[in-house]
Design a protein around this motif. Structure first.
Motif, PDB file in Angstrom:
ATOM      1  N   ARG A   1      -8.153  -2.620   9.149  1.00 43.07           N
ATOM      2  CA  ARG A   1      -8.075  -3.942   9.784  1.00 43.07           C
ATOM      3  C   ARG A   1      -7.772  -3.939  11.391  1.00 43.07           C
ATOM      4  N   GLU A   2      -6.948  -3.083  11.518  1.00 42.36           N
ATOM      5  CA  GLU A   2      -6.522  -2.842  12.976  1.00 42.36           C
ATOM      6  C   GLU A   2      -7.372  -2.717  14.317  1.00 42.36           C
ATOM      7  N   GLU A   3      -8.200  -1.582  13.646  1.00 41.41           N
ATOM      8  CA  GLU A   3      -9.382  -1.250  14.615  1.00 41.41           C
ATOM      9  C   GLU A   3     -10.230  -2.432  14.826  1.00 41.41           C
ATOM     10  N   ALA A   4     -10.686  -3.383  13.653  1.00 42.30           N
ATOM     11  CA  ALA A   4     -11.451  -4.405  13.738  1.00 42.30           C
ATOM     12  C   ALA A   4     -10.964  -5.701  14.768  1.00 42.30           C
ATOM     13  N   LEU A   5      -9.813  -5.929  14.631  1.00 39.74           N
ATOM     14  CA  LEU A   5      -9.110  -6.969  15.246  1.00 39.74           C
ATOM     15  C   LEU A   5      -8.712  -6.558  16.729  1.00 39.74           C
ATOM     16  N   VAL A   6      -8.397  -5.371  16.959  1.00 41.05           N
ATOM     17  CA  VAL A   6      -8.147  -4.795  18.405  1.00 41.05           C
ATOM     18  C   VAL A   6      -9.536  -4.698  19.206  1.00 41.05           C
ATOM     19  N   LYS A   7     -10.719  -4.284  18.559  1.00 45.51           N
ATOM     20  CA  LYS A   7     -12.049  -4.084  19.410  1.00 45.51           C
ATOM     21  C   LYS A   7     -12.666  -5.297  19.575  1.00 45.51           C
ATOM     22  N   ILE A   8     -12.324  -6.240  18.621  1.00 45.17           N
ATOM     23  CA  ILE A   8     -13.292  -7.613  18.471  1.00 45.17           C
ATOM     24  C   ILE A   8     -12.394  -8.686  19.032  1.00 45.17           C
ATOM     25  N   TRP A   9     -11.312  -8.591  18.850  1.00 45.22           N
ATOM     26  CA  TRP A   9     -10.492  -9.835  19.274  1.00 45.22           C
ATOM     27  C   TRP A   9      -9.383  -9.445  20.350  1.00 45.22           C
ATOM     28  N   HIS A  10      -9.144  -8.124  20.582  1.00 38.89           N
ATOM     29  CA  HIS A  10      -8.135  -7.765  21.423  1.00 38.89           C
ATOM     30  C   HIS A  10      -6.721  -7.994  21.012  1.00 38.89           C
ATOM     31  N   ASP A  11      -6.536  -8.215  19.652  1.00 43.79           N
ATOM     32  CA  ASP A  11      -5.434  -8.648  19.314  1.00 43.79           C
ATOM     33  C   ASP A  11      -5.367  -8.399  17.871  1.00 43.79           C
ATOM     34  N   ASP A  12      -3.934  -8.026  17.267  1.00 45.37           N
ATOM     35  CA  ASP A  12      -4.377  -7.923  15.761  1.00 45.37           C
ATOM     36  C   ASP A  12      -2.840  -8.995  14.955  1.00 45.37           C
TER      37      ASP A  12
ATOM     38  N   ARG B   1     -21.468  -5.004  13.003  1.00 52.37           N
ATOM     39  CA  ARG B   1     -21.721  -3.630  13.758  1.00 52.37           C
ATOM     40  C   ARG B   1     -20.592  -2.664  13.354  1.00 52.37           C
ATOM     41  N   LEU B   2     -19.647  -2.968  13.461  1.00 52.76           N
ATOM     42  CA  LEU B   2     -18.261  -2.122  13.278  1.00 52.76           C
ATOM     43  C   LEU B   2     -18.585  -1.566  11.706  1.00 52.76           C
ATOM     44  N   LEU B   3     -18.874  -2.567  10.889  1.00 57.21           N
ATOM     45  CA  LEU B   3     -18.864  -2.150   9.373  1.00 57.21           C
ATOM     46  C   LEU B   3     -19.984  -1.163   9.250  1.00 57.21           C
ATOM     47  N   CYS B   4     -21.214  -1.424   9.890  1.00 61.53           N
ATOM     48  CA  CYS B   4     -22.383  -0.632   9.871  1.00 61.53           C
ATOM     49  C   CYS B   4     -21.764   0.804  10.376  1.00 61.53           C
ATOM     50  N   LEU B   5     -21.398   0.912  11.513  1.00 58.40           N
ATOM     51  CA  LEU B   5     -21.007   2.335  12.183  1.00 58.40           C
ATOM     52  C   LEU B   5     -20.046   2.980  11.184  1.00 58.40           C
ATOM     53  N   ASN B   6     -19.329   2.247  10.297  1.00 54.64           N
ATOM     54  CA  ASN B   6     -18.274   2.910   9.330  1.00 54.64           C
ATOM     55  C   ASN B   6     -18.784   2.707   7.795  1.00 54.64           C
ATOM     56  N   LYS B   7     -20.190   2.529   7.670  1.00 54.48           N
ATOM     57  CA  LYS B   7     -20.846   2.265   6.297  1.00 54.48           C
ATOM     58  C   LYS B   7     -20.240   3.520   5.240  1.00 54.48           C
ATOM     59  N   ASN B   8     -19.918   2.856   4.246  1.00 48.04           N
ATOM     60  CA  ASN B   8     -19.288   3.789   3.095  1.00 48.04           C
ATOM     61  C   ASN B   8     -18.135   4.336   3.500  1.00 48.04           C
ATOM     62  N   ASP B   9     -17.279   3.967   4.612  1.00 47.21           N
ATOM     63  CA  ASP B   9     -16.133   4.614   5.021  1.00 47.21           C
ATOM     64  C   ASP B   9     -15.142   3.364   5.450  1.00 47.21           C
ATOM     65  N   VAL B  10     -13.921   3.586   5.402  1.00 48.07           N
ATOM     66  CA  VAL B  10     -13.065   2.521   5.593  1.00 48.07           C
ATOM     67  C   VAL B  10     -13.085   2.039   7.353  1.00 48.07           C
ATOM     68  N   LEU B  11     -12.999   0.874   7.553  1.00 46.65           N
ATOM     69  CA  LEU B  11     -12.946   0.264   8.591  1.00 46.65           C
ATOM     70  C   LEU B  11     -11.665  -0.540   8.611  1.00 46.65           C
TER      71      LEU B  11
ATOM     72  N   GLY C   1      -4.468  -2.559   1.686  1.00 48.56           N
ATOM     73  CA  GLY C   1      -3.498  -1.728   2.684  1.00 48.56           C
ATOM     74  C   GLY C   1      -3.938  -1.196   3.855  1.00 48.56           C
ATOM     75  N   LYS C   2      -5.604  -1.192   3.837  1.00 51.79           N
ATOM     76  CA  LYS C   2      -6.058  -0.428   4.983  1.00 51.79           C
ATOM     77  C   LYS C   2      -6.921  -1.246   5.513  1.00 51.79           C
ATOM     78  N   GLY C   3      -8.040  -1.940   4.981  1.00 48.94           N
ATOM     79  CA  GLY C   3      -9.055  -2.707   5.656  1.00 48.94           C
ATOM     80  C   GLY C   3     -10.348  -2.929   4.859  1.00 48.94           C
ATOM     81  N   TYR C   4     -11.310  -2.645   5.374  1.00 47.01           N
ATOM     82  CA  TYR C   4     -12.697  -2.996   4.516  1.00 47.01           C
ATOM     83  C   TYR C   4     -13.696  -1.802   4.582  1.00 47.01           C
ATOM     84  N   LYS C   5     -14.635  -2.001   3.728  1.00 50.36           N
ATOM     85  CA  LYS C   5     -15.475  -0.929   3.568  1.00 50.36           C
ATOM     86  C   LYS C   5     -17.010  -1.607   3.288  1.00 50.36           C
ATOM     87  N   LEU C   6     -18.116  -1.271   4.010  1.00 52.78           N
ATOM     88  CA  LEU C   6     -19.481  -1.686   3.608  1.00 52.78           C
ATOM     89  C   LEU C   6     -20.144  -0.910   2.725  1.00 52.78           C
TER      90      LEU C   6
END
Length: 228
Positions: A177-188, A165-175, A220-225
């Motif tokens: 790594r820190e945002e994904a870890l904090v929002k889903i796992w609440h820790d990075d 879902r996070l990847l879809c909300l940022n489709k074709n943009d960078v998600l 160095g940034k994260g991931y992109k769908l």
């Protein structure tokens, strides 16, 4: 027209801010001159944003904000004060404030902060409601945690669904790594990062049938769908 509740005990400044925000910002502004009056106005009407002077008679801005938060946990609040002390800024954010501006300030700056805050809140509301996504030839239903592709379905785990879902909300943009870890796992930390890498591998496997869909690493940034 979006509505702003303005609490400012200086009548000259209050009228100036009200006139400017209505003229330049195209907002409907309710001006009050103390905390009690502002609280009464808030109870009677619906507002999109609040601006509270901290030093006011009867009820100060921080006390007012605390009362407002009991009734509405999400409405954006900007605190304005002549004080520039770090303790005031800390208290403003601890009480659920979204921004803080120190007097004297330019009304143009206040308007920019208002627009930025409302834009952020609008995006957050859209994200909260978004639960169905088209990913190339795939269809992803976040609520049911199911990916569909040409009549076939794949049930996802909760973490897989949240990450996709996070990847879809940022489709074709960078998600990031820190945002994904904090929002889903609440820790990075390192271990949650390794866990996320495993979930990404699974998502890539689920989406491999469509050559126009790809989850790529952005160094160095994260991931992109990527969906072409």
């Amino acid at each position: 027209m979006q509505k702003i509740l303005l609490a400012e005990d200086d009548p000259n400044l209050g009228e100036l801010l009200k006139d400017y925000l209505e003229l330049k910002g195209k907002f409907d502004v309710t001006l009050t001159q103390d905390g009690d009056e502002a609280l009464s106005a808030f109870r009677k009407d619906k507002y999109d944003l609040c601006i509270f002077d901290v030093m006011m008679p009867k009820k100060d801005g921080f006390s007012l904000g605390k009362d407002i938060r009991k009734m509405d946990k999400t409405i954006p609040i900007i605190y304005a004060t002549a004080k520039g002390m770090m303790e005031d800024k800390t208290q403003a954010f601890e009480l659920g404030g979204d921004d803080y501006i120190t007097k004297p300030f330019r009304v143009e700056e206040l308007l920019l902060r208002i627009h930025a805050l409302l834009k952020r809140v609008s995006k957050e509301k859209e994200e909260e409601l978004a639960d169905k996504f088209e990913i190339g030839d795939y269809f992803f239903d976040y609520t049911s945690q199911i990916i569909s592709f040409k009549g076939q379905q794949q049930k996802l785990s909760t973490k897989e669904a949240e990450l996709l879902r996070l990847l879809c909300l940022n489709k074709n943009d960078v998600l990031t790594r820190e945002e994904a870890l904090v929002k889903i796992w609440h820790d990075d930390n390192y271990f949650t990062g390794r866990s996320m890498d495993v979930f990404l591998s699974k998502l890539r496997k689920y989406l491999k049938e469509d050559p126009n869909v790809e989850i790529v690493n952005v160094h160095g940034k994260g991931y992109k769908l990527l969906v072409s």
